[in-house]
Design an enzyme around this catalytic site. Structure first.
Site, PDB file in Angstrom:
ATOM      1  N   ASP A  27       0.781  -1.249   0.000  1.00 41.84           N
ATOM      2  CA  ASP A  27       0.000   0.000   0.000  1.00 41.84           C
ATOM      3  C   ASP A  27       0.815   1.303   0.000  1.00 41.84           C
ATOM      4  O   ASP A  27       0.451   2.265   0.708  1.00 41.84           O
ATOM      5  CB  ASP A  27      -0.949   0.017   1.219  1.00 41.84           C
ATOM      6  CG  ASP A  27      -1.933  -1.137   1.217  1.00 41.84           C
ATOM      7  OD1 ASP A  27      -1.910  -1.948   0.293  1.00 41.84           O
ATOM      8  OD2 ASP A  27      -2.731  -1.230   2.165  1.00 41.84           O
ATOM      9  N   LYS A 132      -6.693  -4.903  -2.893  1.00 40.49           N
ATOM     10  CA  LYS A 132      -7.302  -5.541  -1.712  1.00 40.49           C
ATOM     11  C   LYS A 132      -8.343  -4.622  -1.078  1.00 40.49           C
ATOM     12  O   LYS A 132      -8.094  -3.431  -0.911  1.00 40.49           O
ATOM     13  CB  LYS A 132      -6.212  -5.939  -0.711  1.00 40.49           C
ATOM     14  CG  LYS A 132      -5.365  -4.790  -0.185  1.00 40.49           C
ATOM     15  CD  LYS A 132      -4.221  -5.353   0.649  1.00 40.49           C
ATOM     16  CE  LYS A 132      -3.474  -4.296   1.412  1.00 40.49           C
ATOM     17  NZ  LYS A 132      -4.231  -3.551   2.406  1.00 40.49           N
ATOM     18  N   CYS A 165      -1.971  -2.410   7.853  1.00 43.43           N
ATOM     19  CA  CYS A 165      -1.965  -3.336   6.719  1.00 43.43           C
ATOM     20  C   CYS A 165      -0.754  -4.260   6.696  1.00 43.43           C
ATOM     21  O   CYS A 165      -0.853  -5.405   6.259  1.00 43.43           O
ATOM     22  CB  CYS A 165      -2.111  -2.555   5.422  1.00 43.43           C
ATOM     23  SG  CYS A 165      -3.755  -1.821   5.288  1.00 43.43           S
TER      24      CYS A 165
END
Ligand code: TIU
Length: 228
Positions: A27, A132, A165
């Protein structure tokens, strides 16, 4: 014939076969890291995340030159938000929330400028990008299928944020039988305390979730193995 790579790490050395290992970058998206993005709009100090860009860039360059597997992830949702759970929507409580128009397009919506990976670490063609909907990279994605098909058994995990995450992904990977090495200068959090404790939790109890090292020790292990 490429030898095993042995990275000095805590709680003990992390050994990996480079052909069965992947760099998993979590990310590193514009909305989390760039000035004027969603993260900064929420009042977060993005410098705590931006300090991970250069070490990630150096590691990624070495990884690519060694022709090893790289996988990128992005957190985000379909434009119709049909994969955004009511629970996640409800808990994004700021005035502007997921799906709304933010400083870089619709927040955490796929295809919007803020959802893209920062230019410094932009994926090359051929490098898988996992989109995701959750915090973990395994939930609701084909990551496990890709890892199985590529014969990947171990993951070197970097990206943001350490306790959200990155941590969720490492926990998911751990339960699926993957060994994870987390590089402390290549992961970042808006909260210094959560970053430190998040890393401590990974390596506690003789590596309950995995191993922790840094980019310098990883690069020097790659050099020793003749990979860069
Ligand atoms: N990628 C990731 O960690 N998403 C988050 O929402 N992180 C926060 O720290 N909020």
């Amino acid at each position: 014939m490429i030898s095993t790579v042995s990275v000095d790490a805590e709680p003990y050395a992390f050994d990996f076969d480079p052909m069965q290992s992947a760099l998993l970058i979590i990310d590193m998206q514009r909305d989390f890291l760039e000035p004027g993005g969603f993260g900064e709009m929420l009042g977060n100090d993005i410098s705590r995340l931006r300090c991970t860009i250069e070490p990630n860039r150096q590691l990624l360059a070495a990884w690519r030159s060694a022709r090893l597997k790289v996988i990128h992830t992005r957190e985000g949702h379909r434009p119709d938000l049909s994969d955004l759970s009511p629970a996640k929507k409800k808990r994004s409580r700021s005035q502007t929330t997921i799906g709304d128009i933010g400083p870089m397009g619709r927040i955490l919506v796929r295809g919007e400028p803020g959802h893209d990976i920062i230019p410094e670490l932009h994926p090359f063609s051929g490098e898988p990008v996992i989109d995701k909907p959750g915090k973990g990279a395994f939930f609701g994605t084909d990551l496990q299928t890709i890892l199985q098909n590529c014969g990947i058994r171990k993951l070197i995990v970097t990206g943001v944020t350490t306790e959200v995450c990155v941590h969720t992904t490492v926990r998911e990977a751990n339960d699926r039988g993957y060994d994870c090495l987390v590089l402390e200068d290549c992961v970042g959090s808006y909260f210094a305390e959560f970053h430190a404790v998040g890393l401590k939790m990974i390596r506690a109890q003789t590596g309950i979730f995995g191993w922790v090292s840094d980019s310098a020790r990883t690069l020097s292990a790659l050099t020793r193995a003749g990979l860069c």
